[in-house]
Write an enzyme that holds these catalytic residues in place. Structure first.
Site, PDB file in Angstrom:
ATOM      1  N   VAL A 181       0.684  -1.197  -0.089  1.00 44.98           N
ATOM      2  CA  VAL A 181      -0.080   0.204  -0.069  1.00 44.98           C
ATOM      3  C   VAL A 181       0.630   1.112  -0.271  1.00 44.98           C
ATOM      4  O   VAL A 181       0.447   2.210  -0.470  1.00 44.98           O
ATOM      5  CB  VAL A 181      -1.105   0.094   1.194  1.00 44.98           C
ATOM      6  CG1 VAL A 181      -1.901   1.276   1.299  1.00 44.98           C
ATOM      7  CG2 VAL A 181      -1.974  -1.180   0.967  1.00 44.98           C
ATOM      8  N   CYS A 182       1.969   1.257   0.533  1.00 48.06           N
ATOM      9  CA  CYS A 182       2.961   2.415   0.702  1.00 48.06           C
ATOM     10  C   CYS A 182       3.064   2.786  -1.023  1.00 48.06           C
ATOM     11  O   CYS A 182       3.139   3.942  -1.158  1.00 48.06           O
ATOM     12  CB  CYS A 182       4.215   2.183   1.453  1.00 48.06           C
ATOM     13  SG  CYS A 182       3.562   2.074   3.301  1.00 48.06           S
ATOM     14  N   ASN A 183       3.858   1.966  -1.523  1.00 49.06           N
ATOM     15  CA  ASN A 183       4.177   2.388  -3.104  1.00 49.06           C
ATOM     16  C   ASN A 183       2.916   2.407  -3.621  1.00 49.06           C
ATOM     17  O   ASN A 183       3.052   3.359  -4.705  1.00 49.06           O
ATOM     18  CB  ASN A 183       4.688   1.130  -3.520  1.00 49.06           C
ATOM     19  CG  ASN A 183       5.289   1.280  -5.162  1.00 49.06           C
ATOM     20  OD1 ASN A 183       5.963   2.084  -5.547  1.00 49.06           O
ATOM     21  ND2 ASN A 183       4.483   0.548  -6.043  1.00 49.06           N
ATOM     22  N   TYR A 186       2.081   6.266  -3.041  1.00 44.19           N
ATOM     23  CA  TYR A 186       3.023   7.122  -3.826  1.00 44.19           C
ATOM     24  C   TYR A 186       2.870   7.110  -5.078  1.00 44.19           C
ATOM     25  O   TYR A 186       3.098   8.039  -5.742  1.00 44.19           O
ATOM     26  CB  TYR A 186       4.623   6.470  -3.222  1.00 44.19           C
ATOM     27  CG  TYR A 186       5.730   7.723  -3.242  1.00 44.19           C
ATOM     28  CD1 TYR A 186       5.292   8.930  -3.580  1.00 44.19           C
ATOM     29  CD2 TYR A 186       6.956   7.143  -3.332  1.00 44.19           C
ATOM     30  CE1 TYR A 186       6.327   9.951  -3.315  1.00 44.19           C
ATOM     31  CE2 TYR A 186       8.107   8.130  -3.350  1.00 44.19           C
ATOM     32  CZ  TYR A 186       7.846   9.533  -3.614  1.00 44.19           C
ATOM     33  OH  TYR A 186       8.701  10.665  -3.508  1.00 44.19           O
TER      34      TYR A 186
END
Length: 239
Positions: A181-183, A186
């Site tokens: 989910v972080c990438n 981003y």
């Protein structure tokens, strides 16, 4: 105020997800919200010596998000509306810069990591909090189906990272924000805001509070905003 008055921040952190029942970014972002609630007065901020910067950054928006691709997409849409409504078209970039700062945790990390780029690949090793689990799929299908295509932040993360090391923080630049989910956040953020001048996205990975204690992390976050306040207008100028 000097150069810093023009930079406004839109901040996100994340809540729990499998294996991480207590997300440090939730604590950090809620800490920022607390500071913000106690100093709504802009004049106070301007009067404060920016070196001490007790009142902290100019936060337009500050939210802890569910670890969910759909929640992230919805929130990015809200941020886009927020920025465009404040500026009235393209004139806004001249008077102020906006920096969208996404905080996420990397439980394996021992340092702070400024992410330089995101890749158009969602390959979730675990489902997100809505049960969504893309495998080898593009984050943004309209960005093409090349899963290796990357978008880079417009901020000079190498310089900012070096400044934060000078400030005494263990900070490095990372070229890989994972495939979870972080990438996803981003890439979706960079894609959505890439065409808007004066608007920057940055993803920051923090370690667990076991690796670096909460007090040090909170100090790092304040210092990061201070450095971004100096850097964003400088970055914007040549374009």
């Amino acid at each position: 105020g000097g150069m810093t008055e023009g930079v406004r921040f839109l901040v996100t952190g994340f809540g729990k997800f499998p294996g991480v029942p207590a997300n440090p970014t939730e604590v950090l972002v809620n800490g920022l919200r607390g500071n913000r609630a106690s100093s709504p007065n802009q004049e106070d901020q301007e009067a404060t010596n920016s070196g001490q910067n007790q009142h902290g950054p100019n936060l337009v928006s500050c939210e802890v998000l569910k670890v969910s691709a759909r929640t992230v997409e919805d929130h990015l849409g809200e941020l886009e509306v927020l920025v465009s409504s404040r500026g009235g078209g393209e004139a806004k970039a001249a008077s102020s810069s906006y920096v969208v700062v996404h905080f996420g945790v990397d439980v394996c990390a021992r340092t702070f990591k400024l992410e330089k780029r995101a890749v158009n690949e969602a390959n979730f090793r675990l489902p997100d909090e809505d049960g969504f689990q893309p495998r080898c799929a593009p984050v943004c299908p309209d960005a093409g189906d090349d899963l290796t295509s990357c978008l880079h932040t417009k901020l000079d993360v190498d310089r900012i990272s070096a400044q934060l090391r000078e400030d005494g923080f263990d900070c490095q630049v990372s070229m890989d924000a994972g495939r979870y989910v972080c990438n996803y956040t981003y890439f979706a953020s960079l894609k959505r805001f890439e065409k808007t001048s004066g608007l920057y996205s940055l993803f920051v990975h923090v370690p667990s509070f076991n690796a670096i204690d909460a007090e040090t992390q909170a100090a790092f976050v304040q210092r990061l905003f201070h450095r971004l306040s100096e850097d964003a207008p400088a970055q914007a100028a040549p374009g």
